[in-house]
Write a protein that holds these residues in place. Structure first.
Motif, PDB file in Angstrom:
ATOM      1  N   TRP A 159       0.816  -1.215   0.000  1.00 62.88           N
ATOM      2  CA  TRP A 159       0.000   0.000   0.000  1.00 62.88           C
ATOM      3  C   TRP A 159       0.849   1.264   0.000  1.00 62.88           C
ATOM      4  O   TRP A 159       1.828   1.348   0.728  1.00 62.88           O
ATOM      5  CB  TRP A 159      -0.915   0.005   1.222  1.00 62.88           C
ATOM      6  N   PRO A 160       0.493   2.250  -0.842  1.00 64.27           N
ATOM      7  CA  PRO A 160      -0.644   2.317  -1.767  1.00 64.27           C
ATOM      8  C   PRO A 160      -0.285   1.873  -3.192  1.00 64.27           C
ATOM      9  O   PRO A 160      -0.969   2.256  -4.145  1.00 64.27           O
ATOM     10  CB  PRO A 160      -0.983   3.803  -1.750  1.00 64.27           C
ATOM     11  N   ASN A 161       0.749   1.059  -3.318  1.00 66.90           N
ATOM     12  CA  ASN A 161       1.245   0.672  -4.643  1.00 66.90           C
ATOM     13  C   ASN A 161       0.592  -0.621  -5.130  1.00 66.90           C
ATOM     14  O   ASN A 161       1.261  -1.589  -5.473  1.00 66.90           O
ATOM     15  CB  ASN A 161       2.769   0.517  -4.589  1.00 66.90           C
ATOM     16  N   HIS A 162      -0.712  -0.635  -5.131  1.00 70.25           N
ATOM     17  CA  HIS A 162      -1.457  -1.762  -5.681  1.00 70.25           C
ATOM     18  C   HIS A 162      -2.707  -1.214  -6.376  1.00 70.25           C
ATOM     19  O   HIS A 162      -3.137  -0.076  -6.132  1.00 70.25           O
ATOM     20  CB  HIS A 162      -1.842  -2.778  -4.594  1.00 70.25           C
ATOM     21  N   ARG A 163      -3.280  -2.043  -7.223  1.00 68.63           N
ATOM     22  CA  ARG A 163      -4.459  -1.627  -7.975  1.00 68.63           C
ATOM     23  C   ARG A 163      -5.644  -1.464  -7.033  1.00 68.63           C
ATOM     24  O   ARG A 163      -6.009  -2.396  -6.323  1.00 68.63           O
ATOM     25  CB  ARG A 163      -4.775  -2.663  -9.050  1.00 68.63           C
ATOM     26  N   PRO A 164      -6.277  -0.280  -7.016  1.00 69.92           N
ATOM     27  CA  PRO A 164      -7.367  -0.048  -6.069  1.00 69.92           C
ATOM     28  C   PRO A 164      -8.665  -0.716  -6.509  1.00 69.92           C
ATOM     29  O   PRO A 164      -8.863  -1.040  -7.682  1.00 69.92           O
ATOM     30  CB  PRO A 164      -7.507   1.481  -6.078  1.00 69.92           C
TER      31      PRO A 164
END
Length: 244
Positions: A159-164
């Protein structure tokens, strides 16, 4: 006062240790803080919400028989909350952009992120089934990585480096990149070379794995090829789990 570097322990910025022999760094970069503020910390919807509340207060004051000036003053009671939201969300986006480094090597993708508690996530190419790139109106873009079903990557660590808004699985994402097409091309080529090396090794188990000359590390590389070349590269690399 001597400045303190929280990442002084890293032999190479963004990596917890030096790459092993035969692995080379192809690209390194960081997200743009404005892109993170807009799409990771959702600063725009928050500001719109507070703006709507302020407009509602103005309307409420006018409908109650108050003057326009008095209604505006009544609505401005919410201004400190708007400024606080702007400062907090913008500050978080700036801090995460400053502490995040994405690295693409000849064998893996590495995401180092975190302000108070920095964490590093290694994603070997063998876990990547595919990837997609999306370019936004501000010129920045995101590259999402589709992982194999048996891949176990911590959403909290990323987080926040993932697909939301994707709850069924975790897809790492390189967010708010300045030149996403160029980075996608580098990743696609690396995946294609890795897939070709894996196929050669599997068909010739007694031979040594080939050594590939890596590119020098890049920061916000420029795209130089047309979109057609990207499509051809994606099609060629797809067999080994590459760009799609």
């Amino acid at each position: 006062m001597t400045p303190h570097d929280d990442f002084a322990f890293e032999p190479i910025p963004g990596l917890p240790e030096r790459p092993p022999l035969g692995e080379s760094i192809l690209w390194q970069g960081s997200p743009r803080w404005r892109g993170l503020a807009l799409r990771a910390f959702y600063i725009r919807p928050v500001l719109i919400y507070l703006g709507v509340l302020m407009a509602w207060r103005v309307s409420e004051g006018l409908s109650g028989g108050g003057s326009l000036l008095g209604s505006v003053v009544y609505a401005l009671d919410l201004a400190p909350f708007l400024l606080a939201a702007l400062a907090v969300l913008g500050g978080l986006a700036w801090a995460f952009a400053r502490s995040t480094i994405y690295t693409i090597t000849s064998r893996r993708v590495v995401v180092r992120s975190g302000v108070a508690l920095p964490m590093t996530v290694n994603i070997p190419f063998k876990l990547i089934d595919g990837a997609g790139v999306k370019v936004h109106a501000d010129g920045t873009g995101d590259i999402s990585l589709s992982l194999a079903k048996d891949a176990n990557v911590s959403r909290l660590a990323l987080w926040p480096n993932h697909r939301p808004w994707l709850l069924s699985r975790t897809e790492p994402m390189l967010r708010a990149l300045r030149n996403p097409e160029a980075v996608a091309r580098i990743l696609g080529e690396a995946l294609a070379v890795s897939a070709a090396g894996s196929e050669t090794t599997s068909t010739s188990p007694t031979s040594n794995p080939p050594a590939y000359a890596g590119r020098p590390a890049r920061q916000d590389a420029k795209a130089t090829s047309p979109d057609g070349e990207l499509a051809e590269l994606a099609a060629a690399a797809r067999m080994g789990g590459a760009l799609s």
